[in-house]
Scaffold this motif. Structure first.
Motif, PDB file in Angstrom:
ATOM      1  N   VAL A  20       0.914  -1.217   0.084  1.00  0.00           N
ATOM      2  CA  VAL A  20      -0.106  -0.032  -0.123  1.00  0.00           C
ATOM      3  C   VAL A  20       0.985   1.199  -0.069  1.00  0.00           C
ATOM      4  O   VAL A  20       1.777   1.192   0.368  1.00  0.00           O
ATOM      5  N   PRO A  21       0.340   2.389  -0.829  1.00  0.00           N
ATOM      6  CA  PRO A  21       1.191   3.753  -0.606  1.00  0.00           C
ATOM      7  C   PRO A  21       0.775   4.399   0.730  1.00  0.00           C
ATOM      8  O   PRO A  21      -0.445   4.191   1.194  1.00  0.00           O
ATOM      9  N   THR A  22       1.655   4.984   1.309  1.00  0.00           N
ATOM     10  CA  THR A  22       1.233   5.876   2.541  1.00  0.00           C
ATOM     11  C   THR A  22       1.849   7.226   2.572  1.00  0.00           C
ATOM     12  O   THR A  22       2.241   7.498   1.229  1.00  0.00           O
ATOM     13  N   ASP A  23       1.664   7.977   3.349  1.00  0.00           N
ATOM     14  CA  ASP A  23       2.218   9.412   3.146  1.00  0.00           C
ATOM     15  C   ASP A  23       3.785   9.626   3.282  1.00  0.00           C
ATOM     16  O   ASP A  23       4.161  10.610   3.148  1.00  0.00           O
ATOM     17  N   THR A  24       4.361   8.386   3.686  1.00  0.00           N
ATOM     18  CA  THR A  24       5.820   8.489   3.746  1.00  0.00           C
ATOM     19  C   THR A  24       6.436   7.557   2.756  1.00  0.00           C
ATOM     20  O   THR A  24       7.105   8.051   1.778  1.00  0.00           O
ATOM     21  N   VAL A  25       6.264   6.255   3.015  1.00  0.00           N
ATOM     22  CA  VAL A  25       6.942   5.321   1.857  1.00  0.00           C
ATOM     23  C   VAL A  25       5.996   4.225   1.732  1.00  0.00           C
ATOM     24  O   VAL A  25       4.752   4.124   2.361  1.00  0.00           O
ATOM     25  N   GLY A 137      16.789  -0.365   1.989  1.00  0.00           N
ATOM     26  CA  GLY A 137      16.380   1.020   1.812  1.00  0.00           C
ATOM     27  C   GLY A 137      14.799   0.952   1.556  1.00  0.00           C
ATOM     28  O   GLY A 137      14.268  -0.232   1.129  1.00  0.00           O
ATOM     29  N   SER A 138      14.026   1.968   2.358  1.00  0.00           N
ATOM     30  CA  SER A 138      12.670   2.226   1.955  1.00  0.00           C
ATOM     31  C   SER A 138      12.554   2.310   0.767  1.00  0.00           C
ATOM     32  O   SER A 138      13.162   2.892  -0.043  1.00  0.00           O
ATOM     33  N   THR A 139      11.023   2.056   0.284  1.00  0.00           N
ATOM     34  CA  THR A 139      10.675   2.192  -1.187  1.00  0.00           C
ATOM     35  C   THR A 139       9.839   2.967  -1.491  1.00  0.00           C
ATOM     36  O   THR A 139       8.636   3.363  -0.592  1.00  0.00           O
ATOM     37  N   LEU A 140       9.852   3.979  -2.582  1.00  0.00           N
ATOM     38  CA  LEU A 140       8.996   5.226  -2.926  1.00  0.00           C
ATOM     39  C   LEU A 140       8.063   4.786  -4.247  1.00  0.00           C
ATOM     40  O   LEU A 140       7.306   5.738  -4.598  1.00  0.00           O
ATOM     41  N   SER A 141       8.335   3.594  -4.645  1.00  0.00           N
ATOM     42  CA  SER A 141       7.764   3.344  -6.099  1.00  0.00           C
ATOM     43  C   SER A 141       7.418   1.661  -5.914  1.00  0.00           C
ATOM     44  O   SER A 141       8.205   1.139  -5.373  1.00  0.00           O
ATOM     45  N   VAL A 142       6.426   1.306  -6.654  1.00  0.00           N
ATOM     46  CA  VAL A 142       6.155  -0.072  -6.299  1.00  0.00           C
ATOM     47  C   VAL A 142       6.993  -0.920  -7.046  1.00  0.00           C
ATOM     48  O   VAL A 142       7.536  -2.191  -6.676  1.00  0.00           O
ATOM     49  N   ASP A 157      -0.792   0.436  -6.655  1.00  0.00           N
ATOM     50  CA  ASP A 157       0.323   1.385  -6.939  1.00  0.00           C
ATOM     51  C   ASP A 157      -0.470   2.610  -7.005  1.00  0.00           C
ATOM     52  O   ASP A 157      -1.201   3.055  -7.701  1.00  0.00           O
ATOM     53  N   GLY A 158      -0.041   3.527  -6.136  1.00  0.00           N
ATOM     54  CA  GLY A 158      -0.453   4.814  -5.743  1.00  0.00           C
ATOM     55  C   GLY A 158       0.382   5.982  -6.444  1.00  0.00           C
ATOM     56  O   GLY A 158       0.436   7.057  -6.069  1.00  0.00           O
ATOM     57  N   GLY A 159       1.252   5.385  -7.304  1.00  0.00           N
ATOM     58  CA  GLY A 159       2.427   6.324  -7.959  1.00  0.00           C
ATOM     59  C   GLY A 159       3.457   6.531  -7.140  1.00  0.00           C
ATOM     60  O   GLY A 159       3.521   6.269  -6.092  1.00  0.00           O
ATOM     61  N   PRO A 160       4.557   7.317  -7.634  1.00  0.00           N
ATOM     62  CA  PRO A 160       5.792   7.356  -6.866  1.00  0.00           C
ATOM     63  C   PRO A 160       5.313   8.279  -5.697  1.00  0.00           C
ATOM     64  O   PRO A 160       4.427   9.322  -5.599  1.00  0.00           O
ATOM     65  N   ILE A 161       6.008   8.319  -4.390  1.00  0.00           N
ATOM     66  CA  ILE A 161       5.713   8.815  -3.018  1.00  0.00           C
ATOM     67  C   ILE A 161       6.856   9.906  -2.953  1.00  0.00           C
ATOM     68  O   ILE A 161       7.986   9.430  -2.944  1.00  0.00           O
ATOM     69  N   CYS A 169      13.207  11.882   1.841  1.00  0.00           N
ATOM     70  CA  CYS A 169      11.874  11.123   1.496  1.00  0.00           C
ATOM     71  C   CYS A 169      11.810   9.573   2.063  1.00  0.00           C
ATOM     72  O   CYS A 169      10.695   9.005   2.257  1.00  0.00           O
ATOM     73  N   ARG A 170      12.980   9.084   2.315  1.00  0.00           N
ATOM     74  CA  ARG A 170      13.071   7.772   2.490  1.00  0.00           C
ATOM     75  C   ARG A 170      13.166   7.285   3.990  1.00  0.00           C
ATOM     76  O   ARG A 170      13.360   6.264   4.457  1.00  0.00           O
ATOM     77  N   LEU A 171      13.240   8.524   4.760  1.00  0.00           N
ATOM     78  CA  LEU A 171      13.328   8.323   6.445  1.00  0.00           C
ATOM     79  C   LEU A 171      11.961   7.389   7.031  1.00  0.00           C
ATOM     80  O   LEU A 171      12.230   6.895   8.272  1.00  0.00           O
ATOM     81  N   GLY A 172      10.862   7.585   6.431  1.00  0.00           N
ATOM     82  CA  GLY A 172       9.858   6.846   7.045  1.00  0.00           C
ATOM     83  C   GLY A 172       9.271   7.923   8.112  1.00  0.00           C
ATOM     84  O   GLY A 172       9.742   8.899   8.387  1.00  0.00           O
ATOM     85  N   SER A 173       8.328   7.413   8.981  1.00  0.00           N
ATOM     86  CA  SER A 173       7.455   8.280   9.793  1.00  0.00           C
ATOM     87  C   SER A 173       8.474   8.377  11.254  1.00  0.00           C
ATOM     88  O   SER A 173       9.312   7.690  11.347  1.00  0.00           O
ATOM     89  N   THR A 174       8.343   9.793  11.587  1.00  0.00           N
ATOM     90  CA  THR A 174       9.019   9.903  13.018  1.00  0.00           C
ATOM     91  C   THR A 174       8.357   9.135  14.025  1.00  0.00           C
ATOM     92  O   THR A 174       7.020   9.061  14.290  1.00  0.00           O
ATOM     93  N   VAL A 175       9.081   8.218  14.771  1.00  0.00           N
ATOM     94  CA  VAL A 175       8.556   7.482  15.863  1.00  0.00           C
ATOM     95  C   VAL A 175       8.804   8.063  17.160  1.00  0.00           C
ATOM     96  O   VAL A 175       9.875   8.050  17.646  1.00  0.00           O
ATOM     97  N   VAL A 176       7.773   8.204  18.100  1.00  0.00           N
ATOM     98  CA  VAL A 176       8.023   9.108  19.328  1.00  0.00           C
ATOM     99  C   VAL A 176       7.203   8.196  20.294  1.00  0.00           C
ATOM    100  O   VAL A 176       6.024   7.775  20.220  1.00  0.00           O
ATOM    101  N   ASP A 177       7.761   7.979  21.280  1.00  0.00           N
ATOM    102  CA  ASP A 177       7.368   7.315  22.577  1.00  0.00           C
ATOM    103  C   ASP A 177       6.649   8.106  23.685  1.00  0.00           C
ATOM    104  O   ASP A 177       7.115   8.719  23.902  1.00  0.00           O
ATOM    105  N   LEU A 178       5.341   7.963  23.844  1.00  0.00           N
ATOM    106  CA  LEU A 178       4.569   8.767  24.532  1.00  0.00           C
ATOM    107  C   LEU A 178       4.134   7.975  25.723  1.00  0.00           C
ATOM    108  O   LEU A 178       2.916   8.404  26.514  1.00  0.00           O
ATOM    109  N   SER A 179       4.505   6.655  26.024  1.00  0.00           N
ATOM    110  CA  SER A 179       3.994   5.906  27.062  1.00  0.00           C
ATOM    111  C   SER A 179       4.162   6.110  28.608  1.00  0.00           C
ATOM    112  O   SER A 179       3.643   5.685  29.381  1.00  0.00           O
ATOM    113  N   VAL A 180       5.226   7.101  28.590  1.00  0.00           N
ATOM    114  CA  VAL A 180       5.214   7.589  30.028  1.00  0.00           C
ATOM    115  C   VAL A 180       4.878   9.138  30.084  1.00  0.00           C
ATOM    116  O   VAL A 180       5.102  10.227  29.463  1.00  0.00           O
TER     117      VAL A 180
END
Length: 211
Positions: A20-25, A137-142, A157-161, A169-180
């Motif tokens: 699936v296409p997402t907003d990052t990769v 590496g993460s992927t930006l096209s199918v 295929d959502g086209g190139p991201i 553009c290949r960094l992916g989402s920012t992951v932040v721990d908010l559990s504390v």
């Protein structure tokens, strides 16, 4: 569009893996509550079973069912949907076979209309990971993950991201721990680090956990 959402939802409900296409990769999704599908995603990626999968939902409201939330609802809505994964305490509702080694779970609500429609079309959360072999590496096209196609039920295929030439553009989402409560820690800087930290610190007064 509706046909693609219906086809993807059908493949997922049948236990399949869908790219699936997402907003990052590009990502690969399966139903998080389907233990056999979760095992398939690990073998597809050649991934160590101790590396957690995120869950993907269509709307912030649904997050409360699968997580224990200890931050204001407004904070969730300031960051989601968007290129951020929020790590929270998991609830009893979540499949015990998904990340059984941790009491936490990362939650994604991509700012991508197809992904949100697909998540809404499925009864439970999706498990979501990047469409690549682990450590590649993460992927930006199918076309960039063609080697995985034979193991997938469907490729959307959502086209190139983003900009395929740009390493950012290949960094992916920012992951932040908010559990504390009252604190945050950055697990992966990703593509939205500065605006995310800005919101957490300036607007909500959270303090970084000393690493």
């Amino acid at each position: 569009w509706r046909e693609a959402v219906a086809a993807a939802a059908g493949a997922l409900q049948a236990g399949g893996l869908v790219a699936v296409p997402t907003d990052t990769v590009y990502g690969v999704a399966c139903l998080a509550q389907d233990s056999a599908a979760v095992r398939s995603i690990y073998s597809l990626k050649g991934r160590n079973g101790a590396k957690p999968l995120a869950i993907c939902l269509g709307d912030v409201e649904r997050l409360y069912r699968y997580c224990r939330v200890n931050v204001p609802d407004e904070l969730l809505r300031d960051l989601l949907p968007g290129p951020v994964t929020l790590v929270l305490e998991r609830s009893e509702e979540l499949n015990k076979d998904l990340n059984p080694f941790t009491s936490l779970v990362g939650v994604r609500i991509p700012n991508h209309p197809f992904m949100r429609d697909l998540a809404r079309a499925c009864s439970g959360p999706l498990a979501l990971t990047s469409a690549n072999i682990s450590s590649h590496g993460s992927t930006l096209s199918v076309l960039e993950f063609q080697d995985l196609w034979p193991q997938l039920s469907l490729v959307i295929d959502g086209g190139p991201i983003g900009n395929i030439q740009s390493p950012e553009c290949r960094l992916g989402s920012t992951v932040v721990d908010l559990s504390v409560s009252g604190k945050f820690s950055i697990i992966r800087p990703g593509c939205a680090l500065i605006p995310t930290v800005d919101i957490l610190k300036k607007k909500y007064g959270l303090v970084p956990e000393s690493s």
